[in-house]
Design an enzyme around this catalytic site. Structure first.
Site, PDB file in Angstrom:
ATOM      1  N   ARG A   1      -9.437   0.950   8.805  1.00  0.00           N
ATOM      2  CA  ARG A   1      -9.026  -0.413   9.116  1.00  0.00           C
ATOM      3  C   ARG A   1     -10.107  -1.190   9.848  1.00  0.00           C
ATOM      4  NH1 ARG A   1      -3.179   0.609   9.042  1.00  0.00           N
ATOM      5  NH2 ARG A   1      -1.965  -1.269   9.388  1.00  0.00           N
TER       6      ARG A   1
ATOM      7  N   LYS B   1       0.835  -1.214   0.000  1.00  0.00           N
ATOM      8  CA  LYS B   1       0.000   0.000   0.000  1.00  0.00           C
ATOM      9  C   LYS B   1       0.865   1.257   0.000  1.00  0.00           C
ATOM     10  CE  LYS B   1      -2.222  -0.919   3.858  1.00  0.00           C
ATOM     11  NZ  LYS B   1      -1.634  -2.212   4.253  1.00  0.00           N
TER      12      LYS B   1
ATOM     13  N   ARG C   1      11.426  -2.076  11.600  1.00  0.00           N
ATOM     14  CA  ARG C   1      10.326  -1.605  12.437  1.00  0.00           C
ATOM     15  C   ARG C   1      10.062  -2.632  13.528  1.00  0.00           C
ATOM     16  NH1 ARG C   1       5.363   0.231   8.645  1.00  0.00           N
ATOM     17  NH2 ARG C   1       4.229  -0.865  10.295  1.00  0.00           N
TER      18      ARG C   1
END
Ligand code: AMP
Length: 216
Positions: A88, A13, A160
């Site tokens: 979401r 995305k 991350r």
């Protein structure tokens, strides 16, 4: 154009949104990026969000809905935007729908990127970013020239916190349970366009552009 990019973590995305931004001249609005910036800045919002993010859970709807409402009012969103990572949940989609109706700015389309779960884990586990300039790398498909260092600025690459395998599995389960229902939600509203997210970034981008009628 007012677009939503829907898809599981690792579907691409952010990458596709970045390319669309360049092509269409409208901003990418990523709740994940906004929340990470708040965490890095140590704001009260960031402190609240961090605990959820580190364990791969969703930040409460009220928090992200508030952030998005403010962001969409900014002047750079007047000509359109690409929502990446929002909504979401069905509650977020409903809140977005109400906000856009009040603003008189309906959505143009919802692009749903589809990728197999095993491929998602591989993509996410290899993902690295530069701590200084934000450039993105992948250990298998787009490695830096010098291990651990950014090609562009020499900054240190990091993984991350939520891209570790255990947390990835949790995020995929959260997607399946809470976000995947949005595919049905937007299909029912005639807005959904499904895109095969497998393969090379450029090929996926070509498919995205074709679906939007934005070729060339
Ligand atoms: P992302 O960069 O989009 O994968 O988001 C990273 C993390 O930020 C997610 O795992 C959530 O903890 C949080 N987050 C981002 N966007 C949302 C959202 N729309 N609703 C709730 N939590 C979010």
């Amino acid at each position: 154009m007012r677009l939503i990019l829907l898809g599981p973590p690792g579907a691409g995305k952010g990458t596709q949104a970045q390319r669309l931004t360049e092509k269409l001249g409208i901003p990418q609005v990523s709740t994940g990026d906004m929340l990470r910036a708040a965490v890095a800045a140590g704001t009260p919002l960031g402190r609240e969000a961090k605990a959820y993010m580190d364990r791969g859970a969703l930040v409460p709807d009220g928090v992200v809905i508030g952030i998005i409402r403010e962001r969409l009012k900014a002047p750079d969103c007047a000509r359109g935007y690409i929502l990446d990572g929002f909504p979401r949940t069905v509650a977020q989609a409903e809140a977005l729908g109400e906000t856009l109706e009040a603003m008189g700015t309906p959505l143009t389309a919802v692009l749903s990127l589809t990728v197999d779960p095993e491929e998602l884990v591989r993509r996410l586990a290899g993902r690295r970013s530069c701590g200084s300039c934000g450039a993105a790398y992948h250990l298998d498909t787009a490695p830096p020239r010098r291990p651990g260092r950014c090609d562009r600025c020499g900054g240190e690459l990091f993984q991350r916190e939520d891209d570790r395998e255990e947390t990835i599995r949790k995020r995929l389960a959260v997607y399946r349970d809470q976000t995947a229902p949005l595919v049905v939600y937007y299909r029912g509203r005639g807005l959904l366009k499904e895109v095969d997210g497998r393969g090379e970034i450029a090929d996926v981008f070509a498919r995205v552009c074709r679906l939007l009628g934005a070729e060339g």
